[in-house]
Design a protein around this motif. Sequence first.
Motif, PDB file in Angstrom:
ATOM      1  N   VAL A  40      15.311  38.778  28.612  1.00 23.92           N
ATOM      2  CA  VAL A  40      15.633  38.049  27.372  1.00 23.92           C
ATOM      3  C   VAL A  40      17.144  37.792  27.308  1.00 23.92           C
ATOM      4  O   VAL A  40      17.593  36.711  26.922  1.00 23.92           O
ATOM      5  CB  VAL A  40      15.158  38.835  26.130  1.00 23.92           C
ATOM      6  CG1 VAL A  40      15.589  38.140  24.845  1.00 23.92           C
ATOM      7  CG2 VAL A  40      13.650  39.004  26.145  1.00 23.92           C
ATOM      8  N   TRP A  41      17.898  38.789  27.713  1.00 19.10           N
ATOM      9  CA  TRP A  41      19.369  38.693  27.746  1.00 19.10           C
ATOM     10  C   TRP A  41      19.805  37.566  28.684  1.00 19.10           C
ATOM     11  O   TRP A  41      20.695  36.772  28.343  1.00 19.10           O
ATOM     12  CB  TRP A  41      19.926  40.038  28.215  1.00 19.10           C
ATOM     13  CG  TRP A  41      21.413  40.171  28.162  1.00 19.10           C
ATOM     14  CD1 TRP A  41      22.313  39.696  29.082  1.00 19.10           C
ATOM     15  CD2 TRP A  41      22.195  40.839  27.164  1.00 19.10           C
ATOM     16  NE1 TRP A  41      23.585  40.036  28.720  1.00 19.10           N
ATOM     17  CE2 TRP A  41      23.553  40.738  27.543  1.00 19.10           C
ATOM     18  CE3 TRP A  41      21.872  41.528  25.994  1.00 19.10           C
ATOM     19  CZ2 TRP A  41      24.584  41.292  26.789  1.00 19.10           C
ATOM     20  CZ3 TRP A  41      22.901  42.082  25.253  1.00 19.10           C
ATOM     21  CH2 TRP A  41      24.236  41.953  25.641  1.00 19.10           C
ATOM     22  N   LEU A  42      19.193  37.501  29.866  1.00 20.17           N
ATOM     23  CA  LEU A  42      19.554  36.454  30.831  1.00 20.17           C
ATOM     24  C   LEU A  42      19.284  35.071  30.244  1.00 20.17           C
ATOM     25  O   LEU A  42      20.060  34.136  30.426  1.00 20.17           O
ATOM     26  CB  LEU A  42      18.760  36.626  32.132  1.00 20.17           C
ATOM     27  CG  LEU A  42      19.140  37.795  33.039  1.00 20.17           C
ATOM     28  CD1 LEU A  42      18.279  37.808  34.285  1.00 20.17           C
ATOM     29  CD2 LEU A  42      20.620  37.742  33.416  1.00 20.17           C
ATOM     30  N   TRP A  43      18.162  34.965  29.520  1.00 17.88           N
ATOM     31  CA  TRP A  43      17.811  33.694  28.888  1.00 17.88           C
ATOM     32  C   TRP A  43      18.866  33.292  27.843  1.00 17.88           C
ATOM     33  O   TRP A  43      19.396  32.172  27.877  1.00 17.88           O
ATOM     34  CB  TRP A  43      16.415  33.815  28.263  1.00 17.88           C
ATOM     35  CG  TRP A  43      16.065  32.762  27.257  1.00 17.88           C
ATOM     36  CD1 TRP A  43      16.262  31.409  27.380  1.00 17.88           C
ATOM     37  CD2 TRP A  43      15.468  32.951  25.969  1.00 17.88           C
ATOM     38  NE1 TRP A  43      15.816  30.765  26.242  1.00 17.88           N
ATOM     39  CE2 TRP A  43      15.322  31.687  25.373  1.00 17.88           C
ATOM     40  CE3 TRP A  43      15.013  34.081  25.283  1.00 17.88           C
ATOM     41  CZ2 TRP A  43      14.761  31.514  24.105  1.00 17.88           C
ATOM     42  CZ3 TRP A  43      14.449  33.914  24.028  1.00 17.88           C
ATOM     43  CH2 TRP A  43      14.335  32.635  23.444  1.00 17.88           C
ATOM     44  N   LEU A  44      19.198  34.210  26.917  1.00 14.56           N
ATOM     45  CA  LEU A  44      20.050  33.821  25.790  1.00 14.56           C
ATOM     46  C   LEU A  44      21.545  33.926  26.067  1.00 14.56           C
ATOM     47  O   LEU A  44      22.335  33.186  25.492  1.00 14.56           O
ATOM     48  CB  LEU A  44      19.694  34.670  24.564  1.00 14.56           C
ATOM     49  CG  LEU A  44      18.329  34.372  23.932  1.00 14.56           C
ATOM     50  CD1 LEU A  44      18.015  35.388  22.849  1.00 14.56           C
ATOM     51  CD2 LEU A  44      18.295  32.961  23.348  1.00 14.56           C
ATOM     52  N   VAL A  51      11.611  30.350  30.390  1.00 11.24           N
ATOM     53  CA  VAL A  51      10.478  31.015  31.045  1.00 11.24           C
ATOM     54  C   VAL A  51      10.808  32.486  31.301  1.00 11.24           C
ATOM     55  O   VAL A  51      10.001  33.388  31.039  1.00 11.24           O
ATOM     56  CB  VAL A  51      10.141  30.310  32.382  1.00 11.24           C
ATOM     57  CG1 VAL A  51       9.009  31.039  33.102  1.00 11.24           C
ATOM     58  CG2 VAL A  51       9.769  28.866  32.128  1.00 11.24           C
ATOM     59  N   LEU A  52      12.032  32.728  31.768  1.00  9.32           N
ATOM     60  CA  LEU A  52      12.469  34.096  32.025  1.00  9.32           C
ATOM     61  C   LEU A  52      12.456  34.923  30.734  1.00  9.32           C
ATOM     62  O   LEU A  52      11.997  36.066  30.707  1.00  9.32           O
ATOM     63  CB  LEU A  52      13.884  34.061  32.617  1.00  9.32           C
ATOM     64  CG  LEU A  52      14.211  35.109  33.666  1.00  9.32           C
ATOM     65  CD1 LEU A  52      13.231  35.057  34.815  1.00  9.32           C
ATOM     66  CD2 LEU A  52      15.637  34.922  34.159  1.00  9.32           C
ATOM     67  N   GLY A  56      10.266  38.135  29.768  1.00  7.67           N
ATOM     68  CA  GLY A  56      10.901  39.322  29.186  1.00  7.67           C
ATOM     69  C   GLY A  56      10.195  39.768  27.914  1.00  7.67           C
ATOM     70  O   GLY A  56       9.935  40.957  27.719  1.00  7.67           O
ATOM     71  N   GLY A  57       9.855  38.794  27.061  1.00 10.00           N
ATOM     72  CA  GLY A  57       9.132  39.110  25.825  1.00 10.00           C
ATOM     73  C   GLY A  57       7.799  39.773  26.124  1.00 10.00           C
ATOM     74  O   GLY A  57       7.407  40.743  25.470  1.00 10.00           O
TER      75      GLY A  57
END
Lengths: 132, 110
Positions: A40-44, A51-52, A56-57
Motif C-alpha cells: 500500500v505504501w509503494l502505491w501511495l 494494482v499493487l 496490499g489491501g
Amino acid sequence: MYIIEKITELTWEKKSKNYLTSVVLFFLAGLCEIGGGYLVWLWLREDFSFVLGAVGGFILFLYGIVPTFQKIHFHRVYAAYGGVFTVMAILWGWLIDEVQPDNFDIIGTIIAVIGVLVIFYYPRKGEKVWSK
Amino acid sequence: MVEIVLSTLSVFFFASLLEISGGYLVWRWLRNHKGKIFGLVGGLVLFSYGMIMTLQPENFGKVYATYGGIFVVSSIIWGYWVDKKRPDRFEIIGSGIVLIGIAVMFYFPR
C-alpha cells in the motif's frame, strides 16, 4: 535468573505446543501486516500502480484472518506481538526498503523491546503468563 | 515540534483503532459466524489502515517500527476497556519504557 527459570519452565510445560503455534502465527501475522502495508505504501508514496496497493489491501485482509487461529487471547500476548512487530519493521525497512536505520532507531527499538519484556516477563505472584 | 508530535500521534492511534476494529470485524465473521459483509467491511477497514499509515512523514521502517510500540500501548488499553483487566504496575512501567523507546526512534531531532 528467575526470568530464565520461568522461561525454561514455560518451554517444558505441556502448553509448549500452543506456545510454538502462537509464536508462528504472530510471526505470520507480522509478515502479512508489514508486507501488505508495504505494498500500500509503494502505491501511495512511491507511485507504483494501484494494482499493487489493492494486492496490499488483500494481504492486510489476510492479516485479519491469521489471529482467528490463535488459541491464546490475552492482551499481554498482543502487547508482545507489538514488540516483535517493531523489530520486524526495522528489519523490513533496512533489508527490503533499503533505508538503513540510524543509531536512534536502533537505540529506540532496544528500549521499546525492554519495555515489552517488562510487560511480558516480569514475574507476577500467582500468575501464569499463558493463562487463557 | 508540538504540532508534529500531536498530529503524528493522532495518526498512529487512529491507525491502531482501524487495525483493531478491522481485525475485530474479520473475527466476528469467522469466529462468530456473522455474515460475509462483516469480513468484507473488515478487510476494507484493514486496507484503510494501510492507507492512513502512509500519511506519516518518515520512511517506511521507522513508521511501522514506531507503530509497533503504539500497538503495545493500545493492547494494554484494549485489555482495560474490553477485557476489563486493569493494567498492573509492570504493564504501566513497561508501556512507559516502550513510549520512551518510540520517542527516541521517531521524535529525537536528528
